[in-house]
Every structure is written in structure tokens, then in C-alpha cells.
Write an enzyme that holds these catalytic residues in place. Structure first.
Site, PDB file in Angstrom:
ATOM      1  CG  ASP A   9      -1.996   1.028   1.164  1.00 39.92           C
ATOM      2  OD1 ASP A   9      -2.311   1.486   0.057  1.00 39.92           O
ATOM      3  OD2 ASP A   9      -2.533   1.393   2.228  1.00 39.92           O
ATOM      4  CG  MET A  10       1.870   3.150  -3.601  1.00 40.90           C
ATOM      5  SD  MET A  10       3.637   2.740  -3.533  1.00 40.90           S
ATOM      6  CE  MET A  10       4.362   4.360  -3.840  1.00 40.90           C
ATOM      7  CG  ASP A 124      -3.679   3.660  -3.272  1.00 39.59           C
ATOM      8  OD1 ASP A 124      -4.466   2.749  -3.632  1.00 39.59           O
ATOM      9  OD2 ASP A 124      -3.904   4.410  -2.306  1.00 39.59           O
ATOM     10  CD  GLU A 125      -5.672  -1.547  -2.254  1.00 42.57           C
ATOM     11  OE1 GLU A 125      -5.381  -2.378  -1.377  1.00 42.57           O
ATOM     12  OE2 GLU A 125      -6.754  -0.942  -2.288  1.00 42.57           O
TER      13      GLU A 125
END
Length: 383
Positions: A9-10, A124-125
Site C-alpha cells: 500500500d503506497m 495505489d495498492e
């Protein structure tokens, strides 16, 4: 063989991308969101002048926020006006989705150079299957994080466990820039004390129902009789809740998947009415159809079912859809078909949101060459 599944996860992704452009905002509360948010302007001294959250007026929600803003109580999904009460001096930036997509592609490519079995879960994941790699988990996670940082300048958090469900939870336990590695034996000590809503799939309504049953943590959920869960949530959900609370999840990492639908929607700054705001509604509606066409082209799909979604001023939502004999992806065809859907929707009251959706998708390359193309000029009447 025990599986090793990672969830990456960013960290505060959208906000972190903005900080690459505005590095002087590092360490400050920053909020991304709002349709009317202004971009920073350059001052006479050469420094950036940033809009403040307290000066924002209008509708809009927080897309994301830096960890400094989260410490003040500002989280994604919160209304901007409410957020301004909590963090009036926070910097407010509008979203730059082209930049977010660019950095999303960069970080996923960097991960693939280390661990190629990836399931894309959003901008983003991702999930990563590490089972067949020879290095130990901490070494792989460190390599992945280094590759992401070198490619993007951004940090990420990684959870590694035997399955996707636990890894999703684990990646959130040591944010930002963390690595969390758990086994099934860590379940009672590390997972069970967490709130039940930490399980991906238990949303606000289910959380409220669980609270009414005096079930607050994952451990309490695990100790609840399955029959009680089935009674209140149904057979399928009740059994799933029990398995999830015990950390059981057999889902594979899926490297390829076909989209079920593609949609575009927007919430208006003010409620609009067909009679008094016809031109504005038509322009917005046409823009959504055009963008949906661009999305379909980019993903190389055509649609055989088009639909519209309206949310009225009283928050009531209606949807209508039409299936067509020939798959379409041109903006004019989408606009004309979506307009047919609108003719079946009551338009007497004001509208706060409108959306268009393409489903029943087929690859463009599968379209018959003999299949007639629907061509028409884009109409601008909102009917």
C-alpha cells in the site's frame, strides 16, 4: 507449502505525489480534494503561495491527506467543510490524476522487477505472491521498497502473511514506510485485538450491526457462534465473517482480470435543475460520455449495456440502463444511448450527481468487422 502473500500500500499516495512537486510542504498538514480547489500560485519572492483549507467554499470531500493532517482528524471521505473546522490552516490542493496514474505505473513496474506475480487492486495498492521466491520475507520486502523508492521517490508499507485478507490488515499496522510479517500463530496477539472493521469487507453498516451485538473486535467476532452470525447476516456472509476472523482466506493472487464495468460520475458544486441549468447539465453530461469513451478506448473495450445514475437533492439515487445490439465505444454513440436512459428517469427535481456507466464489456478486437458502427454528432440537449 505455506503461501507468502504480500499486500503493498503506497503511503498517502496522492498527497505524497503532490509533495514531490511541492517539497516545502513536507511535514505540514496537506489535504487533497475538492472540485473548486485552486492550484498554488508563485509569489513575487519565487515561493509557492498555497490555498488554505479554511478558505474553501462549496461541496467536496477529502481524497487523501498527509499523516500530519490525519493527526488532526482529517481523513479521506470526510467533507471539506467539516475538515476545515478540524484543520483550518491545512494546505488544500486539487487532485492531479494524470500524475497519480503516472506514478502508479512506475511503482508497479518497479515491484514487477523484483516479484512479478502481481494482482492490481487499484491506483495505489497491489497484492504480490512471494511463495516461489527464494529470499526470506524481510529481504524481499526490503528489495521491493527500495525499488519503489528509486523509481518514484515515494514510500510504501508492506504486509506479508499466508493470505490476502491478513496481508491487507498487516500492511496498515506499521504506516508509513513499514514492513509487517505475520504468520497464522500471530493471529490472537496481533489481529484479534483490532476493530472488526479492519477486515476488508466489513463496512459501516455491518460494523454497526456488529456493535449492536456487542461485537467490537476481530477476536470477539472469532469467538461468536456461527449460528448467530448467520441469523443476523445471512448464510454466506455469516460463514465468511467467521472464516475471516480466524484468518482464513484461500483466494489466489489473480494476475489478469477482465473489468466488469467502467464508469464516470461527478457531484455538482450546487444542485442543478433540468429547466434552469439545462446548458450546464448538457455540457457536464457530454463531458462524462466523452471521458467514458476515452476510458473504453484506452482499455480496449466496447460496451453492449449503457446506463445512467442520478442522485437527487434529497440523496435518492436512481439508475437506468439499456442494452444495445451492437457494442459501442464512440462518444457520440455513448451520449445518444445514455440520453435514451435519461428519458426513463423523472427529472422534476434538482440533481446533485450524475454518472454514466458501460457494462457488458467485450474486447474491441473481438468486434466483427461487419458490425455496423453507430455514428452521430454529439447532441447537446439534456433530456
Amino acid at each position: 507449502m505455506v503461501r507468502r502473500i504480500a499486500h503493498l500500500d503506497m503511503d498517502a499516495f496522492f498527497a505524497s505525489v503532490e509533495l514531490l512537486t511541492y517539497p516545502d510542504l513536507k511535514g505540514r498538514p496537506v489535504v487533497v480534494g475538492g472540485r473548486n480547489a485552486s492550484r498554488p500560485t508563485m509569489g513575487q519572492d519565487g515561493g509557492w503561495l498555497y490555498p488554505k483549507l479554511k478558505n474553501y467554499a462549496g461541496r467536496g470531500v477529502v481524497t487523501t491527506s498527509t499523516y500530519e493532517a490525519r493527526a488532526l482528524g482529517v481523513f479521506s471521505g470526510m467533507g471539506l467543510m467539516k475538515s476545515a473546522e478540524l484543520a483550518p490552516e491545512a494546505v488544500l490542493l486539487p487532485g492531479n490524476y494524470e500524475a497519480y496514474r503516472h506514478y502508479s505505473r512506475l511503482f508497479k513496474s518497479a515491484v514487477a522487477s523484483v516479484a512479478p506475480i502481481i494482482e492490481d487492486r487499484g491506483i495505489d495498492e497491489i497484492y504480490i505472491d512471494l511463495t516461489d521466491l527464494l529470499q526470506d520475507s524481510i529481504e524481499i520486502a526490503t528489495q521491493i521498497k527500495l525499488a519503489v523508492r528509486e523509481a518514484t521517490g515515494l514510500s510504501c508499507s508492506i504486509g506479508i502473511t499466508p493470505n490476502k485478507l491478513l496481508s491487507k490488515i498487516a500492511s496498515d499496522l506499521d504506516k508509513p514506510d513499514g514492513i509487517t510479517i505475520l504468520s497464522q500463530t500471530d493471529l490472537e496477539a496481533k489481529i484479534w485485538p483490532l476493530a472488526a472493521k479492519k477486515i476488508n469487507g466489513i463496512g459501516p453498516k455491518a460494523t454497526e450491526k456488529l456493535k449492536n451485538l456487542e461485537i467490537h473486535t476481530i477476536g470477539e467476532l472469532a469467538r461468536t457462534e456461527v449460528a448467530l452470525l448467520i441469523e443476523h447476516f445471512g448464510q454466506s456472509t455469516g460463514l465468511w465473517m467467521n472464516r475471516a476472523a480466524h484468518g482464513l482466506d484461500d483466494r489466489p493472487v489473480v494476475t489478469e482480470s477482465e473489468p466488469r464495468s467502467i464508469s464516470r460520475e461527478t457531484t455538482f458544486v450546487r444542485d442543478l435543475h433540468v429547466k434552469t441549468d439545462r446548458n450546464e447539465l448538457s455540457e457536464i453530461f457530454t463531458s462524462l460520455c466523452t471521458k467514458l469513451s476515452e476510458d473504453l478506448r484506452r482499455k480496449a473495450y466496447a460496451s453492449k449495456t449503457l446506463g445512467v445514475k442520478l442522485k437527487y437533492a434529497d440523496f435518492r439515487v436512481v439508475t437506468r440502463d439499456i442494452s444495445v445490439p451492437h457494442a459501442l465505444f464512440e462518444a457520440a454513440d455513448i451520449r445518444r444511448t445514455a440520453q435514451e436512459c435519461l428519458k426513463r428517469v423523472p427529472l422534476e427535481q434538482k440533481i446533485r450527481l450524475i454518472g454514466v456507466k458501460a457494462s457488458n464489456l467485450i474486447p474491441i478486437e473481438d468486434l466483427s468487422q461487419a458490425e455496423p458502427a453507430l455514428q452521430a454528432d454529439l447532441p447537446f440537449d439534456f433530456e
